[in-house]
Enzyme design. Sequence first.
Site, PDB file in Angstrom:
ATOM      1  N   GLU A 109      65.240  18.420  32.999  1.00 30.44           N
ATOM      2  CA  GLU A 109      64.081  18.210  32.126  1.00 30.44           C
ATOM      3  C   GLU A 109      63.729  16.730  32.053  1.00 30.44           C
ATOM      4  O   GLU A 109      62.542  16.361  32.063  1.00 30.44           O
ATOM      5  CB  GLU A 109      64.365  18.766  30.729  1.00 30.44           C
ATOM      6  CG  GLU A 109      64.380  20.292  30.683  1.00 30.44           C
ATOM      7  CD  GLU A 109      64.560  20.825  29.282  1.00 30.44           C
ATOM      8  OE1 GLU A 109      63.604  21.411  28.742  1.00 30.44           O
ATOM      9  OE2 GLU A 109      65.660  20.649  28.724  1.00 30.44           O
ATOM     10  N   GLU A 129      69.744  27.122  30.985  1.00 28.13           N
ATOM     11  CA  GLU A 129      69.962  27.303  29.549  1.00 28.13           C
ATOM     12  C   GLU A 129      70.043  28.762  29.114  1.00 28.13           C
ATOM     13  O   GLU A 129      70.791  29.104  28.181  1.00 28.13           O
ATOM     14  CB  GLU A 129      68.848  26.600  28.760  1.00 28.13           C
ATOM     15  CG  GLU A 129      68.942  25.094  28.735  1.00 28.13           C
ATOM     16  CD  GLU A 129      68.266  24.418  29.917  1.00 28.13           C
ATOM     17  OE1 GLU A 129      68.105  23.193  29.888  1.00 28.13           O
ATOM     18  OE2 GLU A 129      67.902  25.128  30.883  1.00 28.13           O
TER      19      GLU A 129
END
Length: 687
Positions: A109, A129
Site C-alpha cells: 500500500e 490482509e
Amino acid sequence: MASNPTAQVRLERDGDVAIIWIDNPPINAGSAVVRAGLLKAIDEVVLDERIAAAVLIGAGTTFIAGSDIREFGQPLAEPQLPTVIAAIEACPKPFVAALHGAALGGGFELALGCDARIAAPETVVGLPEVTLGIIPGAGGTQRLPRLVGVPRAIAMVCSGERVKSAAALTAGLVDQIAASDLCAAAVAHARNLAGRKQRVRELTVPASETQAVADAAAVALKAGKNRPAVVAAIESIRASALQDFDTALAGERAAFQQLRTSREASALRHQFFAERESAKHPELVGAAPRAVQTLAVIGAGTMGTGIAIAALDAGYNVRLLEQDGAALDRGDARIREHYAARVSARKMASDVAQSRQDRLRISLQWNDIAAADLVIEAVFEDLVVKREVFARIDGLARPGAVLASNTSYLDLDAIAAATSRPQDVIGLHFFSPANVMRLMEVVRGQATAPDALATGLAVAKKLGKLPLLTGNAFGFVGNRLYAAYRRQCEFLVEEGAWPEQVDAALQHFGFAMGPFAVADLSGLDIAWRMRQAQAGTRDPAARYVHIADRLCEAGRLGRKTGAGYYRYAEGNKPMVDAAVHALIEQARAEKGITPRIISDEEIVRRVLLALANEASLLLAEGVASHATDVDLALVNGYGFPRWEGGVVFWARERGEVALSADFAWLAEISGPGSRIGDPRVLLPSES
C-alpha cells in the site's frame, strides 16, 4: 550526508535525490516507529530545496513485508499508515518505491502511494490482509483497481495472492524491473521524474463488464466461504469505480477498523502467531541439520508417490523403491500423470515438469538406498511390516543417513529398535495427499539425535510444509486429537443424535466435513483395524461405542463399498440410510440407552470440550511442543475452521473457571474410564 529521523529510518542523499532507508529487521515491519520515521523523512524532503525526488527502499532482504500485526488487536498508534501515504501524495516531489524481497500488505500500500515502483527480479507484491480477517486499510482496495481493474483486484485481494515481479510488471503493478543495482535504478527513475507527480489515486478505474465483476465476486465469495472480510473487500473494491476516491477511501478505512477488532480477526492472528511459535525449539538450538540432496522413498502407493512428488517439487533427487514390479510401475505412472495434468492445466511449464521427472529414479533394487541422505518408509501401517522394512534399511543405508517412518500412529521407538542406529530414526508423518497437505508431524523418538530431528524439520520446510515437532505417543498429536473428536461424536450418536445431524452441526460451525462423512470418505476399515490393534490394551471400564464396528462387520466400509454411515449412489452423494438408523437403534437398545433430543449447540460444545481435554493431556504428557501446535494441527490437517482459531484459542477465551466447570461436566457425560486433563495447561499465552 545522512540524517536519522528514527533509528529505523534514515535519509541519505545521492545528489538531488533523497534515499530513505527503512531498517526494521527482520522483515522491516511497518510499525509505529517506522511510520513516524517515514513521516519525518517526508517532511525533510518537502522542506529541503536541494532535493528534487525521493526513493523509499528497505534495508536487508526485503522492502516492507507487512504491517506489525501485533498492533492490530489494540488502538493503533499515530501516525497511521494513511497519514504517511497522504504525505507522500501531498509532497510536490516524486517518490519512487524500490521493491525487493516482499512488498506485502501495508508495504505494498505504501508503494502504491508512491509515484512509481521499481522492483528487483525476485520481488513479490500483494495484499494478503483478507487472510487475517481484515481488508487493506490504507488505500489498497482503491489504488489497486486503478491499475488492474475491479475484477482482477477482487481476485487478488480476496485470495491474498502474491504476485511475482515479472507478472507484476505485465499487470502494471510495477513500472520497471531493475536488472542489477536496485537502488541505482530507483534513483535514476526518480531523477527522471523530477518535477512530475504520477499519483495512482488520480487514475480512472478501468471500465469493466458488469458480468465480469459479478463473476469475480462470486468466485471470491465461494473460495472465501463468504467470510466477513471477503464481503467487505469486494464492497470496498467495487466502491472504487462508483464513488469519488476520498469517499471510497474513508469507507475502506471504516471497514478495516471494524474488522481488525473482530473475534474472527483475532482468531486468524492467533493462527499467524501460532505458526511462528511452532518454529521455536530451544532444545535444538545449535543442532545443525544434516545435508540432504537425495531422498529414497520406500513404497510406491498413494502416500509414497505423493511424498515423491513433494520432494521432486522441492528440488530433491528421488529414488522410489518397491519390491513389486507392478506396484512400482503404477507408482511411476501416477507421478507422470500428475505432471502431465499440471502441464495440461497450464499450472506448470513442460520443461519444468520434465526437469522434475528427470530427478526421479524408480527401482526394485533396494541397494539404491545407499545413495540417499534421507530414507522415508511409506509402507502398510503395520508394526511388524515396518520393523521388517527398517531392519532391511539398516543394512543398506549409508552411515549418517536419516531414517524416517511415515507412520501415522505406531510406536516410533519400536520401529527404531529394529535398527542398529535409533539415533538416526525420526517420524515424518505426512498427511494425505502428501504433495498437497501442508501439515507434517516430525516425531522425536527416545534415542533420536538432535541433528536428525533438525534435519526432519529443515526438510519439511523445504517441502513447503508446516512441521510440528511431537513426542512419540500413539497417534502423536493430530490423530490423537481426531480420535477424541470422533469418539465424542460417537457418544452423541449413541445417546440420541443421528450421524447426519452431527455432521450438519459441525459443518455449520465451520468444519470442512462432518466426522461421519469423513469416515466414509477415508474408509471405515482403517479406524476399525486401529481399534482392533488396541483392543488388548483398552481399559475395560472405558466407554466404548460399537456402532462403527457393526457397520464394518456388515461390509459397510464407506464410499468404496457404496455404503457406510451413508448410502452412496451416482456421483457419490451421501444419502441418509434407514438401515443405519436401525443399526444404531439396535445398538442403543442393547446398552439400555433411551435416546434423547440433542441440540446442535450441545454437539458443538461437547466436541470442542473433548478436543480441549485431549489437548491438555497432550501438553501435560509432553507430546505436543506448544499449546498452539494443537490449533495448527486441527486447522491444517483436520478441517477445523481457521476463522475460529482452534480449540486452544477457544479455551483461552473461556478462561480457567468456565473451562474447569466444563471439564467436570465432560467427565460426567464421557462415562467411566474417561481421562480428564488440567485445563490450566491450555491457558497461558505463548505468543
